[in-house]
Motif scaffolding. Structure first.
Motif, short mmCIF file in Angstrom:
data_model
loop_
_atom_site.label_atom_id
_atom_site.label_comp_id
_atom_site.label_asym_id
_atom_site.label_seq_id
_atom_site.Cartn_x
_atom_site.Cartn_y
_atom_site.Cartn_z
N ASN A 40 -53.40 -79.63 -93.48
CA ASN A 40 -52.66 -78.53 -92.84
C ASN A 40 -52.06 -77.57 -93.88
N GLY A 41 -51.42 -78.13 -94.91
CA GLY A 41 -50.77 -77.29 -95.93
C GLY A 41 -51.80 -76.51 -96.71
N ALA A 42 -52.89 -77.20 -97.10
CA ALA A 42 -53.94 -76.53 -97.88
C ALA A 42 -54.59 -75.43 -97.05
N ASN A 43 -54.79 -75.71 -95.77
CA ASN A 43 -55.38 -74.70 -94.88
C ASN A 43 -54.47 -73.49 -94.76
N GLU A 44 -53.18 -73.74 -94.59
CA GLU A 44 -52.23 -72.62 -94.42
C GLU A 44 -52.25 -71.72 -95.66
N LEU A 57 -54.42 -66.80 -98.45
CA LEU A 57 -55.16 -66.16 -99.56
C LEU A 57 -56.33 -65.34 -99.02
N PHE A 58 -57.03 -65.88 -98.03
CA PHE A 58 -58.16 -65.15 -97.44
C PHE A 58 -57.67 -63.86 -96.78
N LEU A 59 -56.58 -63.97 -96.01
CA LEU A 59 -56.06 -62.78 -95.31
C LEU A 59 -55.61 -61.70 -96.31
N ASN A 60 -55.21 -62.15 -97.51
CA ASN A 60 -54.78 -61.19 -98.54
C ASN A 60 -55.91 -60.77 -99.47
N GLY A 61 -57.13 -61.11 -99.09
CA GLY A 61 -58.29 -60.65 -99.86
C GLY A 61 -58.47 -61.34 -101.20
N LYS A 62 -57.84 -62.51 -101.39
CA LYS A 62 -57.91 -63.18 -102.71
C LYS A 62 -59.06 -64.17 -102.82
N SER A 118 -63.53 -75.24 -99.17
CA SER A 118 -63.64 -75.83 -100.53
C SER A 118 -62.27 -76.16 -101.09
N LEU A 119 -61.31 -75.24 -100.89
CA LEU A 119 -59.96 -75.48 -101.42
C LEU A 119 -59.28 -76.64 -100.69
N ILE A 120 -59.49 -76.71 -99.39
CA ILE A 120 -58.88 -77.82 -98.62
C ILE A 120 -59.45 -79.15 -99.12
N LYS A 121 -60.77 -79.15 -99.33
CA LYS A 121 -61.42 -80.40 -99.78
C LYS A 121 -60.89 -80.81 -101.16
N SER A 122 -60.73 -79.84 -102.06
CA SER A 122 -60.21 -80.18 -103.40
C SER A 122 -58.81 -80.79 -103.28
N ALA A 123 -57.98 -80.23 -102.41
CA ALA A 123 -56.62 -80.77 -102.25
C ALA A 123 -56.67 -82.20 -101.70
N ILE A 124 -57.54 -82.42 -100.72
CA ILE A 124 -57.64 -83.77 -100.13
C ILE A 124 -58.14 -84.75 -101.20
N ASP A 125 -59.15 -84.34 -101.99
CA ASP A 125 -59.70 -85.23 -103.02
C ASP A 125 -58.65 -85.59 -104.07
N LYS A 126 -57.76 -84.65 -104.34
CA LYS A 126 -56.74 -84.86 -105.39
C LYS A 126 -55.59 -85.76 -104.90
N SER A 163 -49.40 -79.39 -101.42
CA SER A 163 -50.75 -78.92 -101.02
C SER A 163 -50.86 -77.41 -101.19
N LYS A 164 -49.79 -76.71 -100.80
CA LYS A 164 -49.83 -75.25 -100.88
C LYS A 164 -49.86 -74.81 -102.35
N ARG A 165 -49.04 -75.47 -103.17
CA ARG A 165 -49.01 -75.14 -104.59
C ARG A 165 -50.38 -75.40 -105.21
N PHE A 166 -50.97 -76.56 -104.86
CA PHE A 166 -52.28 -76.94 -105.41
C PHE A 166 -53.32 -75.87 -105.09
N VAL A 167 -53.36 -75.45 -103.84
CA VAL A 167 -54.36 -74.45 -103.42
C VAL A 167 -54.12 -73.11 -104.12
N ASN A 168 -52.87 -72.68 -104.18
CA ASN A 168 -52.57 -71.39 -104.83
C ASN A 168 -52.91 -71.44 -106.31
N ASP A 169 -52.56 -72.56 -107.00
CA ASP A 169 -52.86 -72.68 -108.43
C ASP A 169 -54.37 -72.74 -108.67
#
Ligand code: NDP
Ligand code: MG
Length: 388
Positions: A327-331, A336-341, A349-357, A376-382
């Motif tokens: 949930n956190g990684a998705n949010e 990031l997607f909505l902001n064009g990043k 892919s980012l959610i999966k990386s967070a879950i794997d970690k 989770s949010k920090r991990f995805v943003n970093d």
């Protein structure tokens, strides 16, 4: 007389809730709005205060709080800022029910505060149940609060279950429109634009859930939501693609009979049902025109293409703290997607990386849940920043 608070009154569900309240008041089911909340849209909140005369309002953003505080109202309305404001109003005893129309993790503490104070909850904020279903149901077990769904699929299931013995339920079918990319070839998914992803074929909703519907993560969340609301094992909950969004969900019983609830794709009906249950109140909301309705189609979701739904199935199987990470990684990724990043396909892919970690565990306090969400949010943003 029913007295309610609307948390997130300036959003899509919040505004629809106020429309429903106007309808109920016209149709002999008086509802009074005692409290309203928003994040930053103080101008709309001020208009809502003028119309519904609540005794207090809460706004989260500090600049918006200052602007709202400076505004004078014809009646006395206290203005609070942030979570402390939610805690303050949740304690008050002049209302019985909360419509939780907040988006994302921000809805969790308000859900918990409402239960602690014995308020009934009409829940739109499905993320509360995704991250803390077990804790919430433990708390509900020892409180006077009842939780009723606002989500259209879960409202449909609730309506199908009336008068039915729970032990005879064989299966729940959650329907999904399939979103704007239902027919897009998988190799074109990486290049879709934000505007394309926000063009939902049937529903007009806030941005976050519209993207969750385009990735089908929303359906993953809804399986978890249904599991807690109806106390059903996730393996007995199937997802069906139903592009017309007319059948909102179905229940199959032990004898093979299937009940469905139908309606036009408009959230006012499920919101109203959550407020009036078990009564039904008349309305002039849009109706199905069966003469225009040509087909009701069904299919199965493509899990290769909609990787978020596949991830959700895996997370549901493992349980523990994984749903919080998902949930956190998705949010964070949707933001990031909505902001064009990032690209659309970077979301799974980012959610999966967070879950794997993350190391899964099952001892989950509220503080632990908050910590995992932040991580989770920090991990995805970093991770996204490092890849940019
Ligand atoms: P919106 O984004 O339209 O509205 C969200 C509301 O919450 C707004 O009032 C917003 O205030 C407020 N808000 C946003 N962030 C915060 C925060 N950090 N702290 C406090 N308040 C905040 O969302 P939706 O109405 O689309 O969705 C609400 C919930 O309902 C979600 O959980 C969604 O999944 C669920 N849902 C929505 C459906 C729909 O049709 N929209 C259908 C089924 C379920 P402000 O306006 O000031 O930003
Ligand atoms: Mg839904």
């Amino acid at each position: 007389m029913k007295n309610i608070a609307v948390f997130g009154s300036t959003g899509s569900i919040g505004r629809n809730t106020l429309e429903v309240v106007r309808n109920l008041n016209k149709n002999g089911f008086p509802v009074t709005i005692k409290y309203l909340t928003a994040n930053s849209n103080w101008q709309l909140l001020a208009e809502q205060i003028e119309e519904f005369l609540p005794s207090a309002a809460v706004i989260f953003n500090y600049e918006s709080f200052k602007a709202l505080k400076n505004r004078s109202f014809k009646h006395k309305c206290e203005i609070f800022c942030g979570t402390e404001g939610i805690k303050e109003i949740a304690k008050r005893n002049d209302f019985e029910a909360v419509v939780n129309a907040l988006v994302g993790f921000s809805g969790l503490i308000p859900t918990i505060e409402a239960i602690k104070n014995g308020k009934d909850i009409a829940l739109a904020n499905k993320e509360s149940l995704v991250v803390a279903g077990e804790l919430i149901y433990q708390m509900l077990g020892s409180s006077n609060s009842n939780m009723l769904p606002v989500d259209s699929e879960h409202s449909a299931i609730l309506q199908c279950l009336i008068g039915e013995p729970m032990k005879e339920i064989k299966k729940l079918f959650l329907t999904a429109s399939g979103g704007p990319f239902r027919e897009l070839p998988v190799n074109e998914m990486a290049n879709v634009s934000v505007a394309d992803a926000l063009k939902h074929p049937n529903w007009k909703m806030g941005n976050k859930i519209t993207i969750d519907s385009a990735t089908l993560m929303n359906k993953g969340f809804e399986i978890i939501e249904a599991k807690w609301l109806f106390n059903i094992e996730a393996e007995n909950i199937d997802v069906l693609i139903h592009p017309q969004s007319i059948i909102h969900s179905m229940v199959e019983f032990s004898d093979g009979s299937v009940k469905a609830q139908l309606g036009v794709p408009d959230m006012k009906l499920p919101i109203q049902y959550a407020l009036t249950h078990p009564q039904r109140i008349g309305s002039d909301f849009p109706r199905i025109d069966f003469k225009q309705l040509k087909n009701l189609d069904f299919g199965v979701p493509d899990l290769e293409k909609f990787e978020c739904l596949k991830l959700a199935y895996d997370v549901i199987k493992s349980g523990g703290s994984y749903p919080i990470v998902m949930n956190g990684a998705n949010e964070a990724a949707v933001n990031l997607f909505l902001n064009g990043k990032i690209r659309f396909t970077d979301i799974p892919s980012l959610i999966k990386s967070a879950i794997d970690k993350h190391e899964n565990h099952s001892e989950l306090s509220l503080d632990g849940i908050i910590e995992i969400d932040s991580w989770s949010k920090r991990f995805v943003n970093d991770t996204a920043l490092a890849a940019a």
